[in-house]
Design an enzyme around this catalytic site. Structure first.
Site, short mmCIF file in Angstrom:
data_model
loop_
_atom_site.label_atom_id
_atom_site.label_comp_id
_atom_site.label_asym_id
_atom_site.label_seq_id
_atom_site.Cartn_x
_atom_site.Cartn_y
_atom_site.Cartn_z
N HIS A 234 -41.75 -4.57 16.24
CA HIS A 234 -42.43 -3.42 16.44
C HIS A 234 -42.28 -2.83 17.48
O HIS A 234 -42.12 -3.26 18.64
CB HIS A 234 -43.75 -3.94 16.24
CG HIS A 234 -44.86 -2.64 16.40
ND1 HIS A 234 -45.17 -1.74 15.33
CD2 HIS A 234 -45.70 -2.06 17.33
CE1 HIS A 234 -45.97 -0.86 15.53
NE2 HIS A 234 -46.34 -1.12 17.01
N ILE B 181 -21.24 11.88 -3.64
CA ILE B 181 -20.26 12.64 -2.75
C ILE B 181 -20.83 14.14 -2.48
O ILE B 181 -20.89 14.72 -1.45
CB ILE B 181 -18.83 12.43 -3.37
CG1 ILE B 181 -18.43 11.19 -3.27
CG2 ILE B 181 -17.88 13.58 -2.51
CD1 ILE B 181 -16.89 11.04 -3.97
N GLY C 51 -21.29 18.79 -9.25
CA GLY C 51 -21.99 17.19 -9.14
C GLY C 51 -22.84 17.04 -8.36
O GLY C 51 -22.31 16.90 -7.06
N GLU D 9 0.82 -1.22 -0.24
CA GLU D 9 -0.08 0.00 0.09
C GLU D 9 1.04 1.27 0.12
O GLU D 9 1.94 1.40 0.89
CB GLU D 9 -1.07 -0.02 1.19
CG GLU D 9 -1.63 1.51 1.52
CD GLU D 9 -2.40 1.88 0.48
OE1 GLU D 9 -3.48 1.01 -0.13
OE2 GLU D 9 -2.28 3.06 0.08
P1 NAI Z 1 -21.61 10.15 -8.90
O1 NAI Z 1 -21.11 9.56 -10.09
O2 NAI Z 1 -22.46 9.58 -7.62
O3 NAI Z 1 -22.17 11.59 -9.30
C1 NAI Z 1 -21.58 12.58 -9.99
C2 NAI Z 1 -22.45 13.63 -10.60
O4 NAI Z 1 -21.67 14.63 -11.22
C3 NAI Z 1 -23.38 12.90 -11.56
O5 NAI Z 1 -24.77 13.22 -11.03
C4 NAI Z 1 -23.13 13.73 -12.97
O6 NAI Z 1 -24.26 13.79 -13.94
C5 NAI Z 1 -22.63 14.92 -12.55
N1 NAI Z 1 -21.72 15.62 -13.29
C6 NAI Z 1 -20.85 15.15 -14.14
N2 NAI Z 1 -20.09 16.08 -15.01
C7 NAI Z 1 -20.46 17.29 -14.36
C8 NAI Z 1 -20.34 18.76 -14.80
N3 NAI Z 1 -19.30 18.97 -15.83
N4 NAI Z 1 -21.09 19.53 -14.38
C9 NAI Z 1 -22.09 19.20 -13.39
N5 NAI Z 1 -22.28 18.01 -13.07
C10 NAI Z 1 -21.48 17.00 -13.50
O7 NAI Z 1 -20.01 10.49 -8.38
P2 NAI Z 1 -19.34 11.04 -6.88
O8 NAI Z 1 -20.53 11.84 -6.27
O9 NAI Z 1 -18.14 11.88 -7.37
O10 NAI Z 1 -19.12 9.66 -6.31
C11 NAI Z 1 -18.23 8.82 -6.77
C12 NAI Z 1 -18.02 7.51 -6.25
O11 NAI Z 1 -17.90 7.46 -5.13
C13 NAI Z 1 -19.50 6.78 -6.68
O12 NAI Z 1 -19.25 5.85 -7.52
C14 NAI Z 1 -20.11 6.32 -5.45
O13 NAI Z 1 -20.36 4.81 -5.73
C15 NAI Z 1 -18.75 6.40 -4.41
N6 NAI Z 1 -19.38 6.94 -2.87
C16 NAI Z 1 -20.28 6.27 -2.48
C17 NAI Z 1 -20.86 6.73 -1.27
C18 NAI Z 1 -21.91 5.93 -0.44
O14 NAI Z 1 -21.96 4.86 -0.90
N7 NAI Z 1 -22.44 6.48 0.35
C19 NAI Z 1 -20.49 7.97 -0.61
C20 NAI Z 1 -19.54 8.57 -1.53
C21 NAI Z 1 -18.85 8.03 -2.71
#
Ligand code: NAI
Length: 454
Positions: free
Chosen positions: A440, A185, A181, A32
Site C-alpha cells: 500500500h 493493434i 479494425g 529464421e
Molecule cells: P483483432 O482480432 O484484435 O481485431 C480485429 C478487429 O477487426 C475485430 O474487432 C474485427 O471485428 C474487426 N474487423 C474485421 N474485419 C473488419 C472489416 N472488414 N471492417 C471493419 N472491422 C473489421 O486483430 P488485430 O488488432 O489485427 O491483432 C491481431 C493479433 O495480434 C491479435 O490476435 C492479438 O492477440 C495480437 N496482438 C496483441 C497485442 C497485445 O497483446 N497487446 C498487441 C497487438 C497485437
C-alpha cells in the site's frame, strides 16, 4: 550432423524453445528468414510499446497543470520516436542472438523449406544447405489478414494501406489516419497516432471495440478515446478503399471517411503455407496447425507452438507453449493450460484481462458472482489519475467460490493483471485471496478491494 531439434521461425515461440532446448543440452538448429525476435520484437509488441511510451510522456508534458507541472510548448518528434524504436529493437534482437550463442543454438538466417522425412530424420533445405533433425518444431507465426476488399491490394502496393509492419516505420505522422479494425493493434496505434497529431478514425465491424474484452470496460475505453479525440464508426463494414478514403456500410447506408493513410488491423492468420508443411501431412484446422496440450501435431516428433497453431496468438502464450513442448521432448512432466493467460491492451488507459468474462462464463452455463469497484478505491490511482474512470471487476464461480476472471481498465493494468492470473491458475478461493497482503499504496490493491466488495 543430425540435430536433436530443428526450429523453424525465430520469434518468441522459436527463440524460447531453442534457448530452453539448448540449455538442456540438446543440439538445436534455428532457422529464421527475416529477423530473430520475429513480429513481437521487430514489428509488434516491443516497437509499439516504445511508441506508446513516447506518447505517454508527451501527454504528461501537455497535461501536467492539474498536477502542478507546466511545460511550455512540448513537442513530439515522430522521426526521433522511430529512431529510438529502432535502437530498442536492435538492442533486444542482439540480446536474443546472445542468448542463442550462450545456449549453443546454431542459427541460420535463411528461408526454410521442409522436404519431408527420411531415414536421416526431418530434412529442411535452405538456399545453401539441407539440414536434418530428429524432431521438428514449427514456429512460423502469423501474418496480418489482408481481405479481398476493393482497393486494398493496390493500396498496399502504393504504400497507402499499411499493416502493423509498415506503420511502425512511417517517418511522418499522417494528417488523417483511418484504422480498419478496432481490435488490439488498431487501438494501440489509434492511441499513439492520435496523440502524435493525426486525426484518427477507427472503423469497426462489431458494435463494440476491443473484441472479446468485457463489454463495460470496452465502453469505458471508447469513452476515453473519444475524449482524447479519436472517432469511431461502429457496426461499420469496410467495402472499398479508394486512393484517398475508406468507404464503409453502416445502418444500410454507404459512408466515406477521408484518409492519408489506412491501417489494416482486422486480425492475423497463421502462416501455414509456402514452406512445405504439406510434405509432412501435418493436420490444420481453421487455418492453424492442430496441436495437443504438449504442442504435438498429428505427425510424430513434429511440434507447433506460437501463433501458427492459432490458439491464442500472444507472445507470452508462445513462450509457455514452447517451454511445454521442449519439456515434453525432454520427458519432463508439463502441460499447456490456457485458462489463465492474461490479455493486455496497452491503450491509454490500459486494459488487463484474464480468465472468464461475464459473457463467457454465462455461455458456459457457470453461475457467477461479480465484484466490481471503481479504480478510485485505490489511493495511488487517485493520486496519479486526475478524473480517472477506471474499474476492476472480479468474476467468481458460485459453486467453488474460486476466482475465474478479472478485468480492469486503468493505469498499470498491464502489470497488475498477472497477480489475478496467478490466483486463477492456482484456483484460489475468495477466502484465500482475502489473506493476501498487497503493498500500500499501489493500484494493485484494487483486486483486494474488488474481492472484498463481493
Ligand atoms: P483483432 O482480432 O484484435 O481485431 C480485429 C478487429 O477487426 C475485430 O474487432 C474485427 O471485428 C474487426 N474487423 C474485421 N474485419 C473488419 C472489416 N472488414 N471492417 C471493419 N472491422 C473489421 O486483430 P488485430 O488488432 O489485427 O491483432 C491481431 C493479433 O495480434 C491479435 O490476435 C492479438 O492477440 C495480437 N496482438 C496483441 C497485442 C497485445 O497483446 N497487446 C498487441 C497487438 C497485437
Amino acid at each position: 550432423m543430425i540435430y536433436d531439434l530443428m526450429v523453424i521461425g525465430g520469434g518468441p515461440a522459436g527463440y524460447v524453445a531453442a534457448e530452453r532446448a539448448g540449455h538442456a543440452g540438446l543440439s538445436v538448429l534455428l532457422i529464421e528468414k527475416r529477423a530473430l525476435g520475429g513480429v513481437c520484437l521487430n514489428e509488434g509488441c516491443v516497437p509499439s510499446k516504445t511508441f506508446l511510451n513516447s506518447a505517454k510522456m508527451f501527454e504528461h508534458a501537455k497535461h501536467g497543470e492539474a498536477y502542478g507541472v507546466t511545460c511550455e510548448n512540448p513537442k513530439l518528434d515522430h522521426a526521433k520516436v522511430v529512431e529510438r524504436k529502432n535502437k530498442v529493437v536492435n538492442m533486444l534482437v542482439s540480446g536474443v542472438k546472445a542468448q542463442m550463442r550462450a545456449n549453443k543454438v546454431t542459427v541460420v538466417e535463411d528461408e526454410a523449406f521442409i522436404e519431408g522425412r527420411t531415414a536421416e530424420g526431418f530434412c529442411v533445405k535452405t538456399s545453401k544447405e539441407t539440414y536434418c533433425s530428429k524432431r521438428l518444431l514449427i514456429c512460423t507465426g502469423s501474418s496480418a489478414v489482408v481481405p479481398p476488399i476493393e482497393g486494398v491490394a493496390e493500396g498496399i502496393k502504393d504504400g497507402f494501406v499499411l499493416t502493423n509492419r509498415e506503420i511502425l516505420d512511417l517517418t511522418e505522422v499522417p494528417k488523417q489516419l483511418v484504422i480498419v479494425g478496432g481490435g488490439v493493434i488498431g487501438l494501440e496505434m489509434a492511441s499513439y497516432f492520435n496523440i502524435a497529431g493525426s486525426e484518427v478514425t477507427v472503423v469497426e465491424m462489431l458494435d463494440k471495440i476491443a473484441g472479446p474484452t468485457d463489454a463495460e470496460i470496452s465502453a469505458i475505453l471508447k469513452k476515453n478515446y473519444e475524449k482524447q479525440g479519436v472517432h469511431f464508426k461502429l457496426s461499420a463494414k469496410v467495402t472499398k478503399v479508394t486512393q484517398n478514403s475508406v468507404v464503409f456500410e453502416k445502418d444500410g447506408k454507404t459512408e466515406e471517411v477521408p484518409a492519408d493513410k489506412v491501417l489494416l488491423s482486422i486480425g492475423r492468420r497463421a502462416n501455414i503455407k509456402g514452406y512445405g508443411l504439406e510434405n509432412l501431412g501435418v493436420l490444420t484446422d481453421r487455418g492453424g496447425i492442430v496441436t495437443d496440450c504438449y504442442g504435438r501435431t498429428n505427425v510424430a516428433e513434429v511440434y507447433a507452438t506460437g501463433d501458427v497453431n492459432g490458439r491464442s496468438m500472444l507472445a507470452h502464450t508462445a513462450y509457455r507453449e514452447s517451454e511445454v513442448a521442449v519439456n515434453h521432448i525432454l520427458g519432463k512432466k508439463d502441460v499447456m493450460r490456457y485458462q489463465a493467460i492474461p490479455a493486455v491492451i496497452y491503450s491509454n488507459p490500459e486494459v488487463g484481462s484474464v480468465g472468464e468474462t461475464e459473457a463467457t462464463a454465462k455461455e458456459k452455463g457457470r453461475e457467477i458472482k461479480i465484484g466490481k469497484v471503481s479504480m478510485n478505491f485505490s489511493g495511488r490511482y487517485v493520486a496519479e489519475n486526475e478524473g480517472g474512470d477506471g474499474i476492476c471487476k472480479v468474476i467468481v464461480d458460485k459453486a467453488t467460490d474460486a476466482l475465474i476472471g478479472c478485468h480492469m481498465i486503468g493505469s498499470y493494468a498491464s502489470e497488475i493483471i498477472v497477480s489475478a492470473g496467478i490466483m486463477i491458475e492456482n484456483e484460489m478461493r475468495v477466502s484465500d485471496i482475502k489473506e493476501i497482503v498487497f503493498p500500500h499504496p499501489t493500484v494493485s490493491e484494487i483486486i483486494r478491494e474488488a474481492i472484498f466488495s463481493l
